[in-house]
Every structure is written in C-alpha cells, then in structure tokens.
Design a protein around this motif. Structure first.
Motif, mmCIF file in Angstrom:
data_model
loop_
_atom_site.group_PDB
_atom_site.id
_atom_site.type_symbol
_atom_site.label_atom_id
_atom_site.label_comp_id
_atom_site.label_asym_id
_atom_site.label_seq_id
_atom_site.Cartn_x
_atom_site.Cartn_y
_atom_site.Cartn_z
ATOM 1 N N PHE A 41 76.868 28.073 106.854
ATOM 2 C CA PHE A 41 76.351 28.688 108.067
ATOM 3 C C PHE A 41 76.097 30.184 107.860
ATOM 4 O O PHE A 41 75.080 30.714 108.326
ATOM 5 C CB PHE A 41 77.332 28.475 109.229
ATOM 6 N N VAL A 42 76.988 30.861 107.160
ATOM 7 C CA VAL A 42 76.792 32.290 106.878
ATOM 8 C C VAL A 42 75.538 32.493 106.043
ATOM 9 O O VAL A 42 74.766 33.431 106.267
ATOM 10 C CB VAL A 42 78.031 32.877 106.174
ATOM 11 N N GLU A 43 75.287 31.599 105.091
ATOM 12 C CA GLU A 43 74.066 31.688 104.284
ATOM 13 C C GLU A 43 72.827 31.492 105.159
ATOM 14 O O GLU A 43 71.787 32.121 104.933
ATOM 15 C CB GLU A 43 74.095 30.657 103.159
ATOM 16 N N ALA A 44 72.942 30.622 106.155
ATOM 17 C CA ALA A 44 71.818 30.417 107.072
ATOM 18 C C ALA A 44 71.545 31.677 107.892
ATOM 19 O O ALA A 44 70.388 32.025 108.164
ATOM 20 C CB ALA A 44 72.106 29.228 107.987
ATOM 21 N N LEU A 45 72.609 32.377 108.315
ATOM 22 C CA LEU A 45 72.425 33.651 109.005
ATOM 23 C C LEU A 45 71.701 34.655 108.124
ATOM 24 O O LEU A 45 70.783 35.366 108.568
ATOM 25 C CB LEU A 45 73.789 34.222 109.423
ATOM 26 N N ALA A 93 68.666 30.279 118.261
ATOM 27 C CA ALA A 93 68.385 28.858 118.020
ATOM 28 C C ALA A 93 69.356 28.275 117.010
ATOM 29 O O ALA A 93 69.868 27.159 117.187
ATOM 30 C CB ALA A 93 66.946 28.692 117.536
ATOM 31 N N LEU A 94 69.607 29.007 115.959
ATOM 32 C CA LEU A 94 70.517 28.538 114.911
ATOM 33 C C LEU A 94 71.930 28.353 115.459
ATOM 34 O O LEU A 94 72.557 27.300 115.270
ATOM 35 C CB LEU A 94 70.519 29.538 113.753
ATOM 36 N N CYS A 95 72.434 29.371 116.148
ATOM 37 C CA CYS A 95 73.790 29.284 116.697
ATOM 38 C C CYS A 95 73.896 28.156 117.715
ATOM 39 O O CYS A 95 74.861 27.377 117.702
ATOM 40 C CB CYS A 95 74.191 30.609 117.327
ATOM 41 N N TYR A 96 72.898 28.038 118.585
ATOM 42 C CA TYR A 96 72.990 27.027 119.639
ATOM 43 C C TYR A 96 72.910 25.617 119.066
ATOM 44 O O TYR A 96 73.569 24.701 119.552
ATOM 45 C CB TYR A 96 71.886 27.251 120.679
ATOM 46 N N SER A 97 72.108 25.450 118.023
ATOM 47 C CA SER A 97 71.983 24.120 117.421
ATOM 48 C C SER A 97 73.274 23.677 116.767
ATOM 49 O O SER A 97 73.526 22.487 116.610
ATOM 50 C CB SER A 97 70.847 24.109 116.391
#
Length: 509
Positions: A41-45, A93-97
């Motif tokens: 998830f951190v990499e996605a951020l 969007a990323l966090c909510y998903s």
C-alpha cells in the motif's frame, strides 16, 4: 500494486467511483503492528505522489498525529504530500478502495485534536499545494490552494489595495481555516470564514471532485439551491478534502489606529464593549484580557500595561472617520470607568501591541515554570510538565457580561491556574487553563470546568465553540447544542457523503 491503483484511473473524479464496495478488504494492514500500512500500500501511495512525498518515519508520523491541543492519539501510518488536485483525487480513491482512513492536515495549529489519527491511516498534508491561483480585484475575490497561509496571501495582496482580514492569530493555512470555520480578532467587523468563503473545490471520499458553487463561480450572493459551500465550511475534514477556496477580499483601510484601556473590573470592561457595539461604533477589533492575562503578556511580550481587566481596540477608516470613532469610543469607555488610555497610531506600535495579543496563548503557558505547548515549533511531540487547555464558548452579546463575570468567579473558586481572553465584540471568549497532564485530579477538574462552562453557554442560548471547532473534545456538547434531530441529520449527511466513515474518523460526530 496495479490492483490498488485501478480505482484511481479517473484523476478528475468527474463520475461516481464504482471500484470499491461498502465493506472493503482491509488489506492495507500488515501482519505486524495493528493499523500499520502494508508495504504494497505504501508503494501504491508513492506511485501516486512520488517517493519523496511519502513518509513512514516515526518522526514525521508523530509530528502529524497531533495539533496544539491536549488531545493525543496514535500517529497515522503514513504521511503524504500531494502537489495538485489530481493527486489528491487519486489518493482519496486509493484509500477509499482499500478502507484506509484519511486525515487532512494543514499547519497543525488547531486546538481541538482535529488532526489526531484515531484509527491510523494516511495523513494527507496539503501544505505543498500553496499557489495563489487567481486574483479578481474588481470582484474582490481570490482563489487559493489550501496550503496558502493568511500572512502569505496578505503579503501577496499588499500592492493591490485589498486584504483578507480573517485573523485567528496563528499563521494558519487557509484550507485549515475553512475546514474549522476559523474566526479571530477582526470578526466583529469583517465576519468569520463562514462569511468570507464564496466557493470551494472539494475532493470527496472516493475521489469525485465537487465545486460547491459551480466551477469558476465567485458571485456575491445566490439563491440557487442548497448552500453546499456552507456545508463544508467547518466540516473539519470529515466530509472531504478542500483543494481550493474562493475567498472574499476587502478594501485595505486608509488609516488604522489601535488602543488599550484598563478597567476597574471585568463587569466594567464588558459593559463598555456592549455599549460601544450598541452605539454602532464601527470598531474593527475589540479584545478583552483579564488582569491575569495582562500580567502574563507584560512579562512575555515586554509590555508595560496596567495589570487590570483591559480592552484592546482597533479602528479602520479614513482619517476623519477615525477621529469620530476614537472620540466616541473614548467617551463610552471613560463612562464605564476606563483609565490608562494608550493609543498606537504607527504601524510598528500597532504590530507590537497585536503581536502581544496573539501571543497570549504562549504567555499564559509561561505562567507556570517549565510550561510549553506540546509540539511547539513544529518539533516531534514530547510531553511538557504543563499543558494549556482553552475553552471556546460564544454567547449573545447581551449575555456576555453575565457569563464572563460568572466564569471569573468560577475560576477563582476552582483553584486552577488560568486566565480569560476573548473576541468579546462577537461574544466569543477563551478561558485558558494550565494543567499538569500527569496529575489526574487536576486534569479531571480542568475537564469538568470546561464542560460546565460549555453548558452555561448553552443555557444562555450560545454555543460550545465559537471558532476552534468540535474535534475530539466537544462531541457531547455538540449533541446537547443541536439536539437529537440535529445530530440525526448530521449523521445522515455524513453517511451519504462518507458511507465507510473514513474521512477524519472520530471527529465531530
């Protein structure tokens, strides 16, 4: 990572997001510490904002896990610094998903725990979005990103003949000021943030983009539909992330004069305030400091003022208008027993006077040896021996003398160390109490005092918070203030806009 980014494919957020469910897989947590964000998830951020703009260091997380209040929670799992609205939309969007809580952050100068990460998650620091996007001098408006501070804006406007007068004291970010419905010393003449916001650009939970008054609009008044702008002013980050604000500007005054005058009692000072307002004297600022606060300011800011209940006043206008205002105000204050009038006409004199007023919080904290604000100076939080706690009630002007005199008596009877300072021109005042957080009994008495004062304000048809907001500490008082139906409507609005309850959880409701 590709699956994590899939729901952020529409950066403008123009349509409802369909890539998340109401009960998402909580895959953002690692198998280690509860609430810790997974490496994926951190990499996605980082893929959204770039590696330099994401931090999971203990120092950054700790710094972003609190404001200048007594409230302390666990820190967020990560801090991100988006550079533009598209990145904010993709982050939301990323966090909510993934069911990750989102906590907006400005300068961290709040006093109600509004930035505390009660459930961990991602802190979105908006201070890198600090552009002044447009100025419309003929329309008296400006469009700013949320990271612009009020001092930066007024410096930018210096040669335009315009200024933005809302002044909460701290050099807060304008986005944070909108989110908390900030006020301050100039509100008696120019209004609060609620009176000076014309339009907002807001990223909603899930990433959709909303312009509360319509794209690009900056009209002075409207009767078109529901007031969506007003809904987000004071929402404390619980409904969305403010990414731009259109603000009302005002003509810079031709001339300015400030003054202080001492009174024999609290009653005399507040009576003078009410009489000045009733006489329609267009005072720009009228601030009250009790004798304890004046003593603290004298010591902290090297003033030489009388140690007595005191009014700080300021007048704006033409030279001729100022002469009339000053004469009338002096006549009213002297009728109420004022003495030791001191006028400050030069810019340097006025600046020194108001700097002392704005430093009242720190002056009060210095009343007890070793006292300092937690997180002061932007350093990581290290508990100090003593901490300040500030009440924030506001009542109708006619009830101001009653509540101020009673509060002063209650403070003396409580045995607590504290002082009173307030924007009495609009009925708002603060009782700053000093407390040793390691002393459970003293901490209990301080909290009881705050609740008692809040309930007294409600009994006098006032509010539990004039400008600091609800945050973590005033949720029960909010329920008593607006009632069962009011709370039900607020919860329904929250559930409609944030069905997963991920926007700044634990605040307001």
């Amino acid at each position: 990572m590709a699956s994590l980014l899939r729901t952020a494919a529409n950066p403008r957020g123009l349509f409802p997001w369909r890539g998340y469910c109401l009960f998402p897989w909580r895959g953002y947590c690692s198998g280690g510490t509860q609430g810790e964000l997974s490496k994926g998830f951190v990499e996605a951020l980082k893929a959204v904002v770039g590696s330099p703009h994401v931090s999971t260091t203990a120092a950054d997380r700790e710094q972003h896990g609190h404001d200048e209040s007594m409230h302390r929670c666990r820190p967020p799992g990560a801090v991100v610094w988006p550079q533009n609205v598209e990145q904010v939309s993709r982050l939301a969007a990323l966090c909510y998903s993934q069911g990750v809580p989102i906590v907006p952050f400005g300068t961290g100068t709040g006093l109600e725990g509004g930035v505390c990460a009660t459930q961990g998650g991602v802190c979105i620091n908006l201070t890198h979005m600090d552009r002044i996007l447009s100025v419309n001098p003929q329309d008296f408006s400006v469009v700013v990103e949320p990271g612009v501070t009020r001092k930066t804006l007024n410096t930018y406007l210096r040669d335009s003949g315009l200024w933005f007068p809302v002044d909460p004291g701290a050099d807060a970010s304008l986005g944070g000021m909108v989110a908390t419905a900030a006020s301050g010393t100039n509100a008696v003449r120019y209004g609060t943030m609620r009176d000076n916001v014309l339009n907002l650009e807001v990223v909603l939970p899930g990433g959709r983009l909303l312009h509360t008054a319509g794209l690009g609009r900056h009209f002075r008044k409207s009767a078109a539909g529901y007031n969506l702008t007003g809904l987000f002013v004071g929402s404390e980050g619980t409904l969305g992330l403010i990414t731009a604000a259109t603000l009302r500007l005002h003509p810079a005054p031709e001339a300015t004069v400030a003054a202080t005058c001492a009174f024999p009692s609290v009653q005399a000072a507040v009576d003078a305030t009410v009489h000045i307002l009733q006489a329609a004297v267009p005072v720009a600022r009228i601030e009250f400091l009790d004798e304890v606060m004046m003593d603290a300011c004298n010591k902290y800011s090297q003033l030489n003022s009388s140690v007595a209940p005191t009014l700080f006043l300021e007048f704006h206008g033409s030279e001729r208008a100022l002469a009339e205002q000053i004469e009338r105000a002096e006549e009213i204050t002297q009728h109420n027993g004022a003495s030791h009038f001191s006028w400050a006409k030069g810019a340097q004199e006025r600046s020194r006077l108001w700097e002392a007023r704005h430093n009242a919080w720190y002056a009060a904290l210095a009343l007890r040896p070793g006292c300092k604000a937690w997180g002061e100076g932007g350093q990581p939080h290290k508990p100090a021996p003593t901490q300040g706690y500030s009440t924030d009630v506001c009542v109708p002007i006619s009830r101001l003398p009653e509540i101020l005199v009673q509060t002063k008596e209650d403070l003396k009877a409580s045995g607590l160390t504290g002082c009173i300072v307030g924007h009495v021109g609009d009925g708002n005042f603060h009782c700053i109490l000093l407390v040793d957080p390691e002393d459970a009994e003293e901490l209990r008495r301080v909290k009881d005092f705050g609740k008692q004062l809040g309930r007294r304000a409600l009994a006098l048809h006032g509010t539990c918070t004039g400008e600091h907001g609800i945050g973590l500490g005033k949720r029960q008082l909010l329920q008593e203030e607006v009632g069962v139906v009011g709370m039900e409507i607020m919860r329904q609005l929250k559930a409609m806009l944030d069905p997963q309850g991920l926007m700044n959880p634990g605040k307001v409701l």
